[in-house]
Write an enzyme that holds these catalytic residues in place. Sequence first.
Site, PDB file in Angstrom:
ATOM      1  N   GLY A  61      35.653  27.110  30.321  1.00  0.00           N
ATOM      2  CA  GLY A  61      36.523  26.224  29.541  1.00  0.00           C
ATOM      3  C   GLY A  61      37.351  25.325  30.437  1.00  0.00           C
TER       4      GLY A  61
ATOM      5  N   GLY B 298      34.564  33.734  29.647  1.00  0.00           N
ATOM      6  CA  GLY B 298      33.840  34.264  30.790  1.00  0.00           C
ATOM      7  C   GLY B 298      34.733  34.973  31.786  1.00  0.00           C
TER       8      GLY B 298
ATOM      9  CB  ILE C 133      46.014  42.721  39.311  1.00  0.00           C
ATOM     10  CG1 ILE C 133      46.669  41.612  40.145  1.00  0.00           C
ATOM     11  CG2 ILE C 133      44.519  42.464  39.128  1.00  0.00           C
ATOM     12  CD1 ILE C 133      46.678  40.239  39.538  1.00  0.00           C
TER      13      ILE C 133
ATOM     14  CG  ASN D 116      38.908  44.235  35.592  1.00  0.00           C
ATOM     15  OD1 ASN D 116      38.466  44.164  36.736  1.00  0.00           O
ATOM     16  ND2 ASN D 116      38.157  44.632  34.567  1.00  0.00           N
TER      17      ASN D 116
ATOM     18  CE  LYS E  29      32.228  43.615  39.292  1.00  0.00           C
ATOM     19  NZ  LYS E  29      31.213  44.631  38.987  1.00  0.00           N
TER      20      LYS E  29
ATOM     21  CD  GLN F 102      40.789  34.756  35.206  1.00  0.00           C
ATOM     22  OE1 GLN F 102      41.456  35.759  35.054  1.00  0.00           O
ATOM     23  NE2 GLN F 102      40.959  33.691  34.500  1.00  0.00           N
TER      24      GLN F 102
ATOM     25  N   GLY G 139      49.727  36.531  34.402  1.00  0.00           N
ATOM     26  CA  GLY G 139      48.636  35.577  34.119  1.00  0.00           C
ATOM     27  C   GLY G 139      48.099  34.979  35.397  1.00  0.00           C
TER      28      GLY G 139
ATOM     29  CD  GLU H 140      45.530  26.875  33.754  1.00  0.00           C
ATOM     30  OE1 GLU H 140      45.495  25.652  33.717  1.00  0.00           O
ATOM     31  OE2 GLU H 140      46.150  27.555  32.922  1.00  0.00           O
TER      32      GLU H 140
END
Length: 769
Positions: free
Chosen positions: A273, A501, A661, A663, A665, A670, A733, A736
Amino acid sequence: MSREETAPREGGKTPPFARRDWQPEGAPDPLIGRKHGHIGQAISRIDGPLKVKGAARYAAEVPFEDMLYAALVTSTVSRGRIASIDASSAQEASGVALVMTYRNAPRMETPKMFGTSPKAAGLHTLPIMQDEEIHWNGQTVAVVLAESQEQADHAASLIEVTYETLPTITDFDVAKADARFPDSIMGEPADLKIGKADEALAAAPVRIDATYTTPRHNHNAIELHAVTLAWDGDSLEVHDASQLVTATAGTLAQVFGVREDQVRVHSPYVGGGFGGKCLWDHQIIAAAAARLARRPVRLCLPRDHVYRLVGGRTCTEQRVALGATRDGKLTALIHTGVVAMTKHNSCPEQFTFPARHLYAADSFHVSQQVADMDMTPNTFMRAPGESVGTFALESALDELAHELDMCPIELRRRIEPDKDPTTGNPFSSRETLQAYRLGAERFGWSRRDKVPGRRREGEWLIGMGVATGTYPYYRMDGGKARITLTADGFAVIGMAMQDMGMGTATAQAQHCADRLGLPLDKVRFDYGDSDLPQGTVAGGSSQTATIGGAVIAAHQALIKELVPLIGNDSPLAGAAQEELETRDGGLGVVDDPDRFESFSSILQRAGRDSVVGEAAAAKPSELEHFSMHSTAAQFAEVRVNAVTGEIRVSRFLGSFDCGRILNAKTAASQFRGGIIMGIGLALMEETQFDPRKGRILNPSLSDYHVPVHLDVPDIEVMWTDIPDPHAPMGARGIGEIGITGVGAAIANAVFNATGKRIRDLPITLDKLL
Ligand code: MOS
C-alpha cells in the site's frame, strides 16, 4: 519480576500503574508489564502459506458471473475542457458493452474528504467524470467495458478526444512564485517561530545555511490498483486493494446515494500500500460504469495508469540553516521551504515535522509553503514529510558536525532535548541516544575516518554516514473492535482494519492471545471487511496502536459480559469486574492463582455457545499530553567509484527506538523494507515530470528506478524494545520509520567517501563527477 519493576521508565520515575485499565494519558496498558508469551516472538505470517500457494485471492482475481473488464482513457492535457469525444469506433468494436464519459455517467456526489469523518476517504475535491473540465494530465475522460480485457484495451485505444486547453501551471519554478501558506500542516502551524532565529543565526559563531531539493516520487506497489465489484439493486459488493475499508465503503455509499449498510468492501490481501492504496477515481468510475451496464466490473489499472490516476510524493525545496556554538549547541534551527500541491487536495508533504521535535535549540523558525500546480493530486507516500524532511535536516547536521570537527553522533548527543523542543510537552518515551549507542557499536562506527576521501580500496572510495530517523506515533480516533469467545475456548477478534502484507493479522493474533491469555492457535484476527466493527486507515503507521486501543476496550467489554455468567459454584464467585483478569485460557482474580475458571467452563455452565465484547477505543488523548515519536539511528556505508561515480551501498544498519516490538520477524521485514525504499529515495527514484505539459514521462518500472536485489546490501536491524508507557502494548508503530533518515545517512556517507556534498536527490553518478 513484578509488573511494577518492569513498568517502563519515564524520566527516571516509575509511572503510575493501574492493573485494569489503560488510560491514554495516564496508566500504562497492563499488558506492558506482563510476562509475555507471544508478543515479541518472530512468528511467521499466518497467511504466508496461502500466499506461497497462490491461494490468497487479491482484488483483481475475484470472479463474478457475467463480469465485464474495464479500460480507461486519460487526458493528454493538464488543464482544459473536453471539446469532443468520438467513441463511435470503440462502441462498435467487438466485445464492447459500454463506453462511459462525463456525458452518460450517473450523477454522483463528490467524495467527502479524508479526515473529515471516519467514513470519508476522498483525496481531492474535484467532481469525478461529471463535467468536461480537465485538471491534470492523466485524468480519466472515458471508460470502456468489454467482455475481455484485451477487447476493452483495444476499444479504449480507438477513442478520440480533443481538448480546448486553458492556461496551466506545470512548472514548479513558476508555481513557486505564488507559493502560499496553507491553513495548517496536518493540524500543525505552517509558520512556527520561537525566539528570533534569524538574529540568532546571524550572531552564531558557526553557521550552516543550505538548500536541499527532492524530486517527485510515484507509488509502485507490486500489486496494481484493482477493484472488482458488483451491484445488486442498490447494494454494492466491492473487492478492493485497500488501506481503508471502512472509509471506502462509507464514501462509496455517499457518492452513490445509498445507505452505508448497502456497500460492503472486502480487502483481505493487499500487495503493498505505502499510502497509495486508498480511494481514488478508479473505484468510483468502475462502480458507476457497473451501475450503468448492470453487470459486474473488474478494473485493474495498468502500471502507467497507476502513475496518472494515483498521486505520489510531491517535490520539495527546503532550506536548513543552523546556528551553533563551537561546542555544538544550536542557537538557531531554521527549516523552511516549499512543496508542490494542487488546489484540490490538502496533502502538503510535511517536511518540517522532524525539525519540530528532534533537537534542542535556543530559537526556531519552521515553516513551509505550498505551490499550486496542475497535476494528479499528490498523496501520502512512505513516511510523507519525514522521508524528505530528514534528508535536509540530517544532511545539514552532518555539515555542521564537519564544520565543528565533531563526530556527528556526539553532536546529536549535545542537542538531545529533554522535552519536546517546540511544544514543550514531555516525551512519552525517547531512547534515541540508546539507539545510537547500540547501533554505533554494532556497525563499527569507530572505524569511520572523519577526513572525507581518505579511505580507499583501488578505485573505490569508502565512507560512512549516520542520520536520525523519526516518525510520529499516531492513534486514529474512531476504531471499534469485537471479541467473540466461543465455548470451545476460541476467540475471534474482528475489526475493519487492513493487512497490506506487513503482518497485521499475525501481530494482532499474538497481541490478542496475550491479552486474552490464550494460546496462539486459539485466536484469529479478522480484518479487511467493512462489515466488521469500524476501522480506520492503515496509514500514518497508526494501525497497530489503533487496533490496540480498540482491543483494550473490547477486552474490558468482554470481561463485563462474562461476569454475569459466573455462577455461585465458580471459584470466581463474588469477584467484581475490576478484580478480574484474563489468563491461562480463562478468567482469574488478580494475584490469586487459586481463583480461576476457564472460559469454556464459564460458558458451558452458563449454557452459552459464545459471548461477545464490543467497544470503541478511548479517544487518543495521549497525543495531547505527550510528544510521541519513534526515532532511529540509521548507519550507512557506501563505496563510490572514483572513476565512474557509481555509488554502492555496501552496508546498512538501522537501530530503532519504537517502543515494544510485537513480532521480531515482521518488524524486521518492515524496517528493512523501509530502508530499501530509503536507498531508492537516496540513489534512484525520480518521477520525470514534463514542466511544459505536466505529463509524467517515466510511468513504468523500466524507466522509474527502484532498488533491485543487486542494489541492496545485507541490512542489519535492531531495536531498543523499550515499551512506551502511553501506547497500547507499549508499541509506537513501525510502518514508516524505516525509510526516514536513510536519504541523509547515505548522502552523509557519500560525503565521507568523496568530500562531495550532494543536496539534490537522487544522488546519481553524474552529480559526483
Ligand atoms: Mo502511509 S504513507 O500513511 O500508508
